[in-house]
Scaffold this active site. Sequence first.
Site, PDB file in Angstrom:
ATOM      1  CG  ASP A 187      -3.607  -1.005   0.047  1.00 51.11           C
ATOM      2  OD1 ASP A 187      -3.305  -1.581   1.099  1.00 51.11           O
ATOM      3  OD2 ASP A 187      -4.786  -0.904  -0.348  1.00 51.11           O
ATOM      4  CG  HIS A 198      -2.479   1.822   3.501  1.00 47.85           C
ATOM      5  ND1 HIS A 198      -3.697   1.294   3.133  1.00 47.85           N
ATOM      6  CD2 HIS A 198      -2.507   3.129   3.139  1.00 47.85           C
ATOM      7  CE1 HIS A 198      -4.431   2.245   2.556  1.00 47.85           C
ATOM      8  NE2 HIS A 198      -3.722   3.361   2.556  1.00 47.85           N
TER       9      HIS A 198
END
Length: 446
Positions: free
Chosen positions: A268, A291
């Site tokens: 993430d 991310h």
Amino acid sequence: MGKTISGFAGFCAVRAFLVLLALVGLCEGMLPRPVRGMPRPISGTVSPRRPIIEDPLLAQARQAIRGPRPTEKVFNVLKYGADASGKKDSSTSFIKAWSDACHWKGKSRLLIPRGNFLLGEVVFQGKCAGRDAKVVEIQGILKALTDPSLFPQDYWILFELIDRIIIIGSGILDGQGASVWKYSDCNINSNCQRMPISLKFNMVKNAIVNKLSSVNSKGFHVGVTNSNNIRLYNIRISAPAKSPNTDGIHISKSNKIMIAKGVIKTGDDCISMIQGSTNIKIQKVFCGPGHGISIGSLGKYQNEADVRGITVRNCTLTGTENGVRIKTWPDSPPSAASNLIFRDIVMKNVKNPIIIDQEYNHHNNKKIISSRVKITDVYYENIMGTSMSPIAISLVCSKQFPCERVHFNNINLRYVGLPQSGPITFTCLNTKAVVVGRVQMPRVCK
């Protein structure tokens, strides 16, 4: 004849002196060097020698890394019954050892030696005795219990209500997250039950963490909330690219946070900063997979505190889903994000290098209601590298509260995806941009 130094002898003396200075620099260790601080003299006056100003907490951290002093009391978890074989839960032993170290009035150190230690939920809580920072030295591997029902709160290891703490050592926090990732649905359910954060700081002031590693967290690796003056140096974070919601470092409602010289590979956001994050400095961080580095999401809840004073510099992002991103929810309560600086960033095959998304988590079958998070004074400077998407810069701002004073200076990104490489393109909506240097922005952005 008076005493003089020949040219050759003088050269040798200067060279020897420079070598000595270099050796002294090498001995400074991995922590930041002390800084010199004194006003510059008025022109025409003799400049006095500037004194070295050493942060007291940083000075103690340097000493702690060298090892305990004779006057420092060491509380070894093994003496409290901890099992270094990793076969039984040592949580109680850790908590008892910490309690004694915390309440010791002199200098004290909690020592977790080499070995494997199995732990459930552990809380290291203050208020601690004494004026010096408490030291926690982690040499071993800490492994979380695999059953998620044994973690009723949102953390595995919690430091709380502590003023002045130093966490050092080359130890590893192993969240054993693979045992629970299949149950995590936060990527599709915004009201999901969060998995425990491996290492959480709540209401902590004046902390230094150096050279700690976190692997395979169940939820976030590191969480910082309601805290002030936290410095994270040389942190190593790792989880598979497809591990859900394993943010590297997550910050909220905290001020004066420094993250430097970290390596974050996760599933993430490498670093995420949400409401109430102020005066955050991120530098020399390597991110990817993951991310990217995100401000947000913002505007999900009522009465969110503003975000301001975020600086991200000298960072490298490799193979990430996003680069540097600001994201807010549509139809949000009012708040603001301002003074956000992204400088000297290298993108290597990043899918979406620069993003402002004020329609975050919007579903196409629903009418968009403008976000009321006001974004102003954003700076993108000296950003270079390669984009896996032709749209390397996407600015989708709120129609009701357009982004203002979004500055671009020297952006050098190139599209390297299929069908062929070439120049980048832009998406620009409700944005008032200021362009300086090498970047071709569409007229609608200006």
